[in-house]
Design a protein around this motif. Structure first.
Motif, PDB file in Angstrom:
ATOM      1  N   ASN A 126      35.018  48.736  -0.705  1.00  0.00           N
ATOM      2  CA  ASN A 126      34.094  49.600  -1.429  1.00  0.00           C
ATOM      3  C   ASN A 126      32.840  49.784  -0.579  1.00  0.00           C
ATOM      4  N   VAL A 127      31.725  49.168  -0.949  1.00  0.00           N
ATOM      5  CA  VAL A 127      30.476  49.309  -0.192  1.00  0.00           C
ATOM      6  C   VAL A 127      29.940  47.912   0.076  1.00  0.00           C
ATOM      7  N   ALA A 128      29.743  47.586   1.350  1.00  0.00           N
ATOM      8  CA  ALA A 128      29.269  46.256   1.720  1.00  0.00           C
ATOM      9  C   ALA A 128      28.369  46.348   2.947  1.00  0.00           C
ATOM     10  N   SER A 129      27.411  45.452   3.025  1.00  0.00           N
ATOM     11  CA  SER A 129      26.500  45.390   4.173  1.00  0.00           C
ATOM     12  C   SER A 129      27.046  44.480   5.255  1.00  0.00           C
ATOM     13  N   ILE A 130      26.648  44.774   6.463  1.00  0.00           N
ATOM     14  CA  ILE A 130      26.853  43.847   7.573  1.00  0.00           C
ATOM     15  C   ILE A 130      25.556  43.068   7.706  1.00  0.00           C
ATOM     16  N   ALA A 131      25.639  41.757   7.693  1.00  0.00           N
ATOM     17  CA  ALA A 131      24.429  40.934   7.724  1.00  0.00           C
ATOM     18  C   ALA A 131      23.991  40.591   9.145  1.00  0.00           C
ATOM     19  N   TYR A 132      24.957  40.413  10.049  1.00  0.00           N
ATOM     20  CA  TYR A 132      24.610  39.913  11.379  1.00  0.00           C
ATOM     21  C   TYR A 132      25.701  40.284  12.362  1.00  0.00           C
ATOM     22  N   ILE A 133      25.290  40.701  13.550  1.00  0.00           N
ATOM     23  CA  ILE A 133      26.224  40.938  14.653  1.00  0.00           C
ATOM     24  C   ILE A 133      25.756  40.039  15.793  1.00  0.00           C
ATOM     25  N   PRO A 134      26.360  38.857  15.940  1.00  0.00           N
ATOM     26  CA  PRO A 134      25.850  37.879  16.899  1.00  0.00           C
ATOM     27  C   PRO A 134      25.929  38.336  18.357  1.00  0.00           C
ATOM     28  N   GLU A 135      26.909  39.146  18.694  1.00  0.00           N
ATOM     29  CA  GLU A 135      27.091  39.564  20.095  1.00  0.00           C
ATOM     30  C   GLU A 135      25.901  40.361  20.625  1.00  0.00           C
ATOM     31  N   ILE A 136      25.193  41.033  19.739  1.00  0.00           N
ATOM     32  CA  ILE A 136      24.031  41.822  20.174  1.00  0.00           C
ATOM     33  C   ILE A 136      22.746  41.357  19.495  1.00  0.00           C
ATOM     34  N   ASN A 137      22.832  40.232  18.785  1.00  0.00           N
ATOM     35  CA  ASN A 137      21.691  39.641  18.099  1.00  0.00           C
ATOM     36  C   ASN A 137      21.045  40.620  17.104  1.00  0.00           C
ATOM     37  N   TRP A 138      21.877  41.363  16.387  1.00  0.00           N
ATOM     38  CA  TRP A 138      21.367  42.279  15.367  1.00  0.00           C
ATOM     39  C   TRP A 138      21.449  41.592  14.010  1.00  0.00           C
ATOM     40  N   GLU A 139      20.380  41.746  13.234  1.00  0.00           N
ATOM     41  CA  GLU A 139      20.318  41.131  11.915  1.00  0.00           C
ATOM     42  C   GLU A 139      19.807  42.153  10.902  1.00  0.00           C
ATOM     43  N   ILE A 140      20.394  42.141   9.713  1.00  0.00           N
ATOM     44  CA  ILE A 140      19.979  43.060   8.653  1.00  0.00           C
ATOM     45  C   ILE A 140      18.505  42.845   8.333  1.00  0.00           C
ATOM     46  N   LYS A 141      17.787  43.959   8.126  1.00  0.00           N
ATOM     47  CA  LYS A 141      16.361  43.866   7.802  1.00  0.00           C
ATOM     48  C   LYS A 141      16.120  43.980   6.298  1.00  0.00           C
ATOM     49  N   SER A 142      17.071  44.612   5.608  1.00  0.00           N
ATOM     50  CA  SER A 142      16.965  44.797   4.157  1.00  0.00           C
ATOM     51  C   SER A 142      18.353  45.126   3.638  1.00  0.00           C
ATOM     52  N   SER A 143      18.642  44.744   2.406  1.00  0.00           N
ATOM     53  CA  SER A 143      19.927  45.124   1.807  1.00  0.00           C
ATOM     54  C   SER A 143      19.720  46.010   0.577  1.00  0.00           C
ATOM     55  N   ASN A 144      18.509  46.519   0.418  1.00  0.00           N
ATOM     56  CA  ASN A 144      18.197  47.324  -0.762  1.00  0.00           C
ATOM     57  C   ASN A 144      19.023  48.603  -0.853  1.00  0.00           C
ATOM     58  N   LEU A 145      19.150  49.322   0.248  1.00  0.00           N
ATOM     59  CA  LEU A 145      19.922  50.563   0.212  1.00  0.00           C
ATOM     60  C   LEU A 145      21.392  50.291  -0.073  1.00  0.00           C
ATOM     61  N   ALA A 146      21.938  49.275   0.542  1.00  0.00           N
ATOM     62  CA  ALA A 146      23.354  48.951   0.304  1.00  0.00           C
ATOM     63  C   ALA A 146      23.596  48.642  -1.166  1.00  0.00           C
ATOM     64  N   LYS A 147      22.698  47.896  -1.770  1.00  0.00           N
ATOM     65  CA  LYS A 147      22.837  47.581  -3.195  1.00  0.00           C
ATOM     66  C   LYS A 147      22.787  48.852  -4.039  1.00  0.00           C
ATOM     67  N   GLY A 148      21.853  49.731  -3.715  1.00  0.00           N
ATOM     68  CA  GLY A 148      21.744  50.998  -4.442  1.00  0.00           C
ATOM     69  C   GLY A 148      22.956  51.884  -4.248  1.00  0.00           C
ATOM     70  N   ILE A 149      23.449  51.958  -3.029  1.00  0.00           N
ATOM     71  CA  ILE A 149      24.633  52.778  -2.745  1.00  0.00           C
ATOM     72  C   ILE A 149      25.857  52.192  -3.438  1.00  0.00           C
ATOM     73  N   ARG A 150      25.961  50.875  -3.460  1.00  0.00           N
ATOM     74  CA  ARG A 150      27.079  50.224  -4.158  1.00  0.00           C
ATOM     75  C   ARG A 150      27.054  50.578  -5.639  1.00  0.00           C
ATOM     76  N   LEU A 151      25.881  50.551  -6.254  1.00  0.00           N
ATOM     77  CA  LEU A 151      25.758  50.914  -7.674  1.00  0.00           C
ATOM     78  C   LEU A 151      26.123  52.380  -7.905  1.00  0.00           C
ATOM     79  N   LEU A 152      25.657  53.264  -7.028  1.00  0.00           N
ATOM     80  CA  LEU A 152      26.022  54.682  -7.140  1.00  0.00           C
ATOM     81  C   LEU A 152      27.533  54.860  -7.067  1.00  0.00           C
ATOM     82  N   TYR A 153      28.145  54.156  -6.129  1.00  0.00           N
ATOM     83  CA  TYR A 153      29.594  54.253  -5.963  1.00  0.00           C
ATOM     84  C   TYR A 153      30.317  53.722  -7.199  1.00  0.00           C
TER      85      TYR A 153
END
Length: 109
Positions: A68-95
């Motif tokens: 369905n709709v889910a966030s990616i929290a962390y990509i260790p290979e490039i040291n990327w980390e989620i800054k916020s999950s607010n939009l994902a939560k909202g999009i999940r509710l819309l879906y």
């Protein structure tokens, strides 16, 4: 560029803008269903996001019929980390609301 996962389409959120690569990838049913709803609330940009641009991305959201709709929290290979999950939560509710409405009104064969 990052276009899609094996079974998911990707949405990249930068502030209130959603970057959804649509031109060069296969859109699944979930993202096809979501895009019209998202266009009512967000600015949708059909643009590719390169790995070098990910540090500017607040959220990476996966959309697919299995997840369905889910966030990616962390990509260790490039040291990327989620800054916020607010939009994902909202999009999940819309879906979920949209899917519930579809199911309630579906008149099968």
């Amino acid at each position: 560029y990052m276009l899609e996962g094996i079974t998911t389409n990707l949405i990249f959120a930068k502030g209130k803008k959603l970057y959804i690569p649509q031109s060069d990838n296969l859109q699944g049913m979930t993202i096809k269903h979501l895009i019209p709803t998202l266009k009512m609330q967000f600015e949708i940009i059909d643009e590719h996001i390169s790995i070098d641009e990910l540090d500017e991305v607040d959220e990476i959201i996966c959309c697919g019929s299995g997840k369905n709709v889910a966030s990616i929290a962390y990509i260790p290979e490039i040291n990327w980390e989620i800054k916020s999950s607010n939009l994902a939560k909202g999009i999940r509710l819309l879906y979920e609301r949209s899917l519930a409405h579809y199911r309630a009104n579906w008149r099968g064969p």
